[in-house]
Design an enzyme around this catalytic site. Structure first.
Site, mmCIF file in Angstrom:
data_model
loop_
_atom_site.group_PDB
_atom_site.id
_atom_site.type_symbol
_atom_site.label_atom_id
_atom_site.label_comp_id
_atom_site.label_asym_id
_atom_site.label_seq_id
_atom_site.Cartn_x
_atom_site.Cartn_y
_atom_site.Cartn_z
ATOM 1 N N ILE A 23 0.854 -1.199 0.000
ATOM 2 C CA ILE A 23 0.000 0.000 0.000
ATOM 3 C C ILE A 23 0.890 1.250 0.000
ATOM 4 O O ILE A 23 1.899 1.291 0.716
ATOM 5 C CB ILE A 23 -0.941 0.013 1.226
ATOM 6 C CG1 ILE A 23 -1.744 -1.299 1.279
ATOM 7 C CG2 ILE A 23 -1.877 1.214 1.165
ATOM 8 C CD1 ILE A 23 -2.727 -1.389 2.437
ATOM 9 N N GLU A 26 1.849 -3.768 5.724
ATOM 10 C CA GLU A 26 0.868 -3.406 4.684
ATOM 11 C C GLU A 26 1.296 -3.982 3.337
ATOM 12 O O GLU A 26 1.032 -3.416 2.291
ATOM 13 C CB GLU A 26 0.658 -1.886 4.592
ATOM 14 C CG GLU A 26 1.767 -1.039 5.159
ATOM 15 C CD GLU A 26 2.971 -0.929 4.240
ATOM 16 O OE1 GLU A 26 3.915 -1.716 4.455
ATOM 17 O OE2 GLU A 26 2.967 -0.063 3.343
HETATM 18 P P1 GH3 Z 1 5.386 3.531 0.615
HETATM 19 O O1 GH3 Z 1 4.455 4.209 -0.331
HETATM 20 O O2 GH3 Z 1 6.816 3.738 0.252
HETATM 21 O O3 GH3 Z 1 5.069 2.071 0.785
HETATM 22 O O4 GH3 Z 1 5.198 4.263 2.019
HETATM 23 P P2 GH3 Z 1 4.476 3.693 3.295
HETATM 24 O O5 GH3 Z 1 4.197 4.842 4.201
HETATM 25 O O6 GH3 Z 1 3.313 2.854 2.908
HETATM 26 O O7 GH3 Z 1 5.582 2.725 3.875
HETATM 27 P P3 GH3 Z 1 6.355 2.707 5.234
HETATM 28 O O8 GH3 Z 1 7.176 1.440 5.199
HETATM 29 O O9 GH3 Z 1 7.099 3.991 5.460
HETATM 30 O O10 GH3 Z 1 5.236 2.584 6.346
HETATM 31 C C1 GH3 Z 1 4.400 1.472 6.406
HETATM 32 C C2 GH3 Z 1 3.334 1.819 7.380
HETATM 33 O O11 GH3 Z 1 2.288 0.835 7.357
HETATM 34 C C3 GH3 Z 1 3.793 1.838 8.801
HETATM 35 C C4 GH3 Z 1 2.553 1.590 9.587
HETATM 36 O O12 GH3 Z 1 2.018 2.834 9.980
HETATM 37 C C5 GH3 Z 1 1.606 0.933 8.569
HETATM 38 N N1 GH3 Z 1 1.178 -0.393 9.013
HETATM 39 C C6 GH3 Z 1 1.843 -1.560 8.957
HETATM 40 N N2 GH3 Z 1 1.118 -2.544 9.510
HETATM 41 C C7 GH3 Z 1 -0.056 -1.992 9.900
HETATM 42 C C8 GH3 Z 1 -1.239 -2.499 10.533
HETATM 43 O O13 GH3 Z 1 -1.383 -3.672 10.861
HETATM 44 N N3 GH3 Z 1 -2.237 -1.619 10.777
HETATM 45 C C9 GH3 Z 1 -2.127 -0.303 10.437
HETATM 46 N N4 GH3 Z 1 -3.148 0.512 10.691
HETATM 47 N N5 GH3 Z 1 -1.035 0.178 9.852
HETATM 48 C C10 GH3 Z 1 -0.011 -0.624 9.592
HETATM 49 MG MG MG Z 2 3.695 1.003 1.902
#
Ligand code: GH3
Ligand code: MG
Length: 329
Positions: free
Chosen positions: A185, A228
């Protein structure tokens, strides 16, 4: 009932269980129907082919199979049950006519879990069915706990690791390609920061459901790979098929229009990298790593797109009119 659609009370309530009876003699089906229909939903088929057709639209919880069905039809049906992942735990009870060793051997060889002898004793049939259904639901519940991601309801990383390995071996053995899609995502941290973690969780669930709905073949599956990020496995699929599925997934998520004011695309979107086992020429990396690298390229190129450098893949039968990369917004 597919693992991913089990409800938490499934093991407590057997009354909606579906029993598929396969017998070429309608009178035998009628006998079993009379015994079981008060407690269960009874489906019927008079041949192996008919049973396979029934399986396309209905997932029975147990199959009662006449051992006298022609060998070929019986084997095809048993294979079909074993091959479809979500059918994996359906017990098959054979109905045999006499206690002949050959008939019993045929049951075990056909993948049966038990057998029952004609003339059928109603009490024995009811008890056998009940105990195998109970076992099936307990196994399903355990598998659900072990293999299903609690938040999104799709398979988890553990399931992926086990089944990818099996699929890889099968692909190489049968020279039948399998495609991998890595899906992430876009700007999801910003989504959480802006809308809250709870809204983030809801968006994650919706994205998982949209990915699942975009997979049309019964053997395709999606797993939550981490945070994600999702991974899709597409058996019997070459790189062009993979790109089509990837694009269908990307579009369906974009078209859902989950508002994301912090994204330049205004809605929740995904980036996707695609690879396959047999067509890739990247010998240094596993196709999963390769798909992950292409996902990173899709991110670098602006997100909300599918990336796969098709010129890095080879196959003489490849269509010439395909574009090198799919980039779509
Ligand atoms: P990019 O477009 O490069 O993928 O940026 P991004 O912000 O999607 O990626 P980044 O790796 O910087 O952050 C991933 C975020 O996904 C961190 C966290 O807030 C969110 N995330 C991961 N797992 C979960 C979850 O189970 N629930 C929720 N609500 N958020 C999650
Ligand atoms: Mg992402």
């Amino acid at each position: 009932m597919p693992l991913s659609q089990l409800n938490d009370n499934a093991e407590l309530d057997l009354s909606q269980s579906k029993i598929l009876v396969v017998d070429d003699q309608p009178i035998n089906i009628q006998t079993i129907y009379n015994i079981l229909s008060e407690e269960y939903v009874v489906l019927a088929a008079t041949s192996g082919e008919e049973a396979i057709e029934v399986l396309k639209d209905n997932l029975p919880d147990l199959i009662l199979l006449d051992v006298f069905l022609p060998n070929k039809a019986r084997n095809e049906l048993c294979q079909c049950v074993k091959q479809r992942l979500e059918l994996g735990n359906i017990p098959i009870i054979f109905v045999i006519s006499m206690h002949q060793p050959e008939e019993e051997d045929a049951c075990w060889q056909g993948g049966g879990i038990d057998f029952i002898t004609k003339p059928i004793s109603p009490l024995t049939l009811k008890n056998r069915v009940k105990s195998h259904l109970t076992l099936k639901f307990q196994t399903d519940m355990l598998q659900k706990l072990v293999f299903i991601d609690g938040l999104t309801g799709v398979f988890n990383r553990r399931y992926f690791d086990i089944h990818l390995n099996k699929q890889e071996n099968k692909s190489i053995r049968c020279r039948n390609d399998t495609a991998i899609l890595m899906i992430d995502i876009d700007y999801f941290k910003l989504f959480n920061d802006h809308y809250s973690h709870i809204k983030g969780d809801e968006a994650l669930k919706t994205v998982a459901e949209l990915i699942r709905s975009a997979l049309l073949r019964p053997l395709d599956f999606v797993c939550r790979y981490g945070g994600e990020e999702f991974v899709v496995v597409l058996p019997d699929t070459n790189i062009f098929g993979a790109l089509k599925v990837a694009e269908r997934i990307r579009k369906s998520i974009y078209n859902k229009k989950i508002v994301h004011v912090c994204s330049p695309h205004h809605f929740v979107t995904v980036s996707i990298g695609a690879s396959t086992f047999l067509e890739s020429i990247d010998e240094k990396h596993h196709p999963v790593e390769e798909a992950d690298r292409y996902l990173y390229e899709a991110k670098k190129a602006g997100r909300n797109q599918v990336y796969c450098p098709v010129e890095h893949f080879y196959k003489t039968s490849r269509k010439q009119d395909e574009t090198n990369t799919i980039k779509s917004i």
